[in-house]
Design a protein around this motif. Structure first.
Motif, PDB file in Angstrom:
ATOM      1  N   LYS A  29      33.105   8.083 -66.461  1.00  0.00           N
ATOM      2  CA  LYS A  29      32.643   8.527 -67.780  1.00  0.00           C
ATOM      3  C   LYS A  29      33.355   7.597 -68.795  1.00  0.00           C
ATOM      4  CE  LYS A  29      30.946  13.104 -66.260  1.00  0.00           C
ATOM      5  NZ  LYS A  29      31.332  14.573 -66.371  1.00  0.00           N
ATOM      6  N   ASN A  72      37.060  13.015 -64.127  1.00  0.00           N
ATOM      7  CA  ASN A  72      35.531  12.823 -64.273  1.00  0.00           C
ATOM      8  C   ASN A  72      34.909  12.529 -62.964  1.00  0.00           C
ATOM      9  OD1 ASN A  72      35.698  13.262 -67.070  1.00  0.00           O
ATOM     10  ND2 ASN A  72      36.104  11.179 -67.493  1.00  0.00           N
ATOM     11  N   MET A  76      31.922  14.559 -61.283  1.00  0.00           N
ATOM     12  CA  MET A  76      30.613  14.253 -60.794  1.00  0.00           C
ATOM     13  C   MET A  76      30.352  14.534 -59.041  1.00  0.00           C
ATOM     14  SD  MET A  76      29.272  10.799 -62.435  1.00  0.00           S
ATOM     15  CE  MET A  76      29.588  10.230 -64.398  1.00  0.00           C
ATOM     16  N   ASP A  79      29.241  18.135 -59.077  1.00  0.00           N
ATOM     17  CA  ASP A  79      28.148  18.621 -59.678  1.00  0.00           C
ATOM     18  C   ASP A  79      26.814  17.879 -59.427  1.00  0.00           C
ATOM     19  OD1 ASP A  79      29.161  20.595 -61.196  1.00  0.00           O
ATOM     20  OD2 ASP A  79      29.695  19.454 -63.187  1.00  0.00           O
ATOM     21  N   ARG A  80      26.988  16.918 -58.465  1.00  0.00           N
ATOM     22  CA  ARG A  80      25.919  16.075 -58.056  1.00  0.00           C
ATOM     23  C   ARG A  80      24.482  16.927 -57.932  1.00  0.00           C
ATOM     24  NH1 ARG A  80      29.067  16.572 -53.719  1.00  0.00           N
ATOM     25  NH2 ARG A  80      28.156  16.839 -51.688  1.00  0.00           N
ATOM     26  N   ASP A  83      23.338  17.897 -61.332  1.00  0.00           N
ATOM     27  CA  ASP A  83      22.936  16.432 -62.199  1.00  0.00           C
ATOM     28  C   ASP A  83      21.736  16.022 -61.826  1.00  0.00           C
ATOM     29  OD1 ASP A  83      25.245  16.441 -63.574  1.00  0.00           O
ATOM     30  OD2 ASP A  83      26.387  14.981 -62.376  1.00  0.00           O
ATOM     31  N   ARG A  88      19.464  14.483 -68.358  1.00  0.00           N
ATOM     32  CA  ARG A  88      20.299  13.943 -69.011  1.00  0.00           C
ATOM     33  C   ARG A  88      21.180  13.235 -68.031  1.00  0.00           C
ATOM     34  NH1 ARG A  88      25.624  15.545 -71.142  1.00  0.00           N
ATOM     35  NH2 ARG A  88      25.269  17.469 -70.080  1.00  0.00           N
ATOM     36  N   THR A  89      21.474  13.768 -67.101  1.00  0.00           N
ATOM     37  CA  THR A  89      22.321  13.153 -66.001  1.00  0.00           C
ATOM     38  C   THR A  89      21.487  12.945 -64.647  1.00  0.00           C
ATOM     39  OG1 THR A  89      22.449  15.448 -65.125  1.00  0.00           O
ATOM     40  CG2 THR A  89      24.031  14.912 -66.439  1.00  0.00           C
ATOM     41  N   ARG A  92      22.872   9.537 -62.993  1.00  0.00           N
ATOM     42  CA  ARG A  92      24.293   9.230 -62.521  1.00  0.00           C
ATOM     43  C   ARG A  92      24.381   8.866 -60.993  1.00  0.00           C
ATOM     44  NH1 ARG A  92      27.346  14.540 -65.263  1.00  0.00           N
ATOM     45  NH2 ARG A  92      27.446  13.578 -67.309  1.00  0.00           N
TER      46      ARG A  92
END
Length: 316
Positions: A29, A72, A76, A79-80, A83, A88-89, A92
């Motif tokens: 990030k 960060n 990720m 939180d995959r 996300d 918004r994600t 990623r």
């Protein structure tokens, strides 16, 4: 292993190496790292009461960037799943398959080890310890414990984002003193009115992902009132730096001007929320974007004031 881990995953043999590099850079990030560094260097100027050595600045920035990148990346990885549910994600790297969970986890661990040793051996071990604590606070405290359990997630989870103020000070002095603690608190109080407007804009995303951000589980008016309260605390705390660190007219002007505009924008948001305004009228992203400008202006004052010190009456 969940099916998400293999979502649109590309084999290393078919993935161009440049694309892979971009994917792993994205895991860190970079835009968030830029904001963290804005709060590091000015504090070093204040701690030095002048210009620190260029070498020390570079070493601290490199170590801080590696540390933030590690935190960060872990964020990720964990939180995959959510996300993949948010517009918004959704692009990623761990959602698109351009990076694998195992590869990202190894990458995060390497960055953690490298940043800790870098700061410990080349700056000092206090800075290294603070950096390592920041990784744990963000990756474990915020991401794993708080984010999915409480609407106060960003309040206490935001402590990790405050750590660069302490790291910048300790890099110069090998200590943590009151000016650094005050700036730590400024960022602490700044975080909710910075992040909650973003959450207001993407309420549907967070709701779909099951993340209880304040705007998801509370009325907009309630969130807006809290934004105003934190904004005032932030500005008042920033003014406390004046007597504690013998700041002059330059810093005072930056703090009053930028803080006044910030509070005014927070009150505008609250007024619109009370009227039940639509998202188009509420325009929460106005405050989100200005919050970044606020930090930049305030910390520019932190850096410039010791260089061109214009003492205030009674503080000279």
């Amino acid at each position: 292993m969940t099916t998400l881990e293999s979502t649109r995953e590309l084999s290393p043999a078919t993935r161009p190496w440049r694309r892979t590099v971009r994917a792993y850079v994205a895991l860190t990030k970079p835009r968030i790292i830029e904001l963290l560094l804005v709060t590091t260097v000015p504090v070093m100027f204040l701690a030095q009461r002048g210009v620190p050595s260029l070498g020390l600045i570079v070493l601290t920035l490199v170590g801080g960037s590696l540390s933030a990148g590690a935190a960060n990346t872990f964020n990720m990885v964990y939180d995959r799943d959510i996300d993949a549910k948010m517009g918004r994600t959704i692009n990623r790297p761990l959602v698109t398959g351009e990076a694998t969970p195992t590869g990202a986890m190894v990458f995060g661990l390497v960055l953690t080890l490298l940043s800790t040793l870098w700061l410990g051996l080349l700056v000092n071990w206090l800075s290294a310890a603070l950096s390592f604590a920041a990784i744990l606070l963000y990756a474990v405290g915020y991401t794993m414990i708080l984010k999915r359990r409480t609407a106060q997630n960003i309040v206490w989870g935001g402590v990790a984002g405050c750590m660069p103020t302490l790291i910048g000070w300790s890099a110069v002095t090998n200590s943590v003193e009151w000016p650094a603690i005050i700036l730590f608190l400024v960022i602490f109080f700044w975080t909710p009115p910075h992040y909650w407007p973003l959450s207001m804009r993407f309420t549907d995303d967070y709701s779909a992902a099951g993340v209880p951000m304040a705007p998801v589980v509370q009325e907009q008016t309630t969130v807006a009132k809290q934004i105003v309260a934190y904004s005032w605390l932030m500005v008042l705390t920033s003014l406390a730096l004046v007597p504690v660190a013998d700041m002059g007219w330059i810093y005072l002007g930056a703090a009053v001007l930028s803080g006044g505009l910030f509070v005014a924008e927070a009150h505008r948001l609250m007024s619109a929320a009370r009227k039940g305004a639509s998202p188009q009228v509420l325009k929460p992203m106005r405050l989100f974007h200005f919050s970044i400008t606020y930090v930049t202006l305030l910390f520019l004052g932190v850096a410039v004031d010791p260089l061109l010190h214009l003492p205030l009456p009674g503080l000279a």
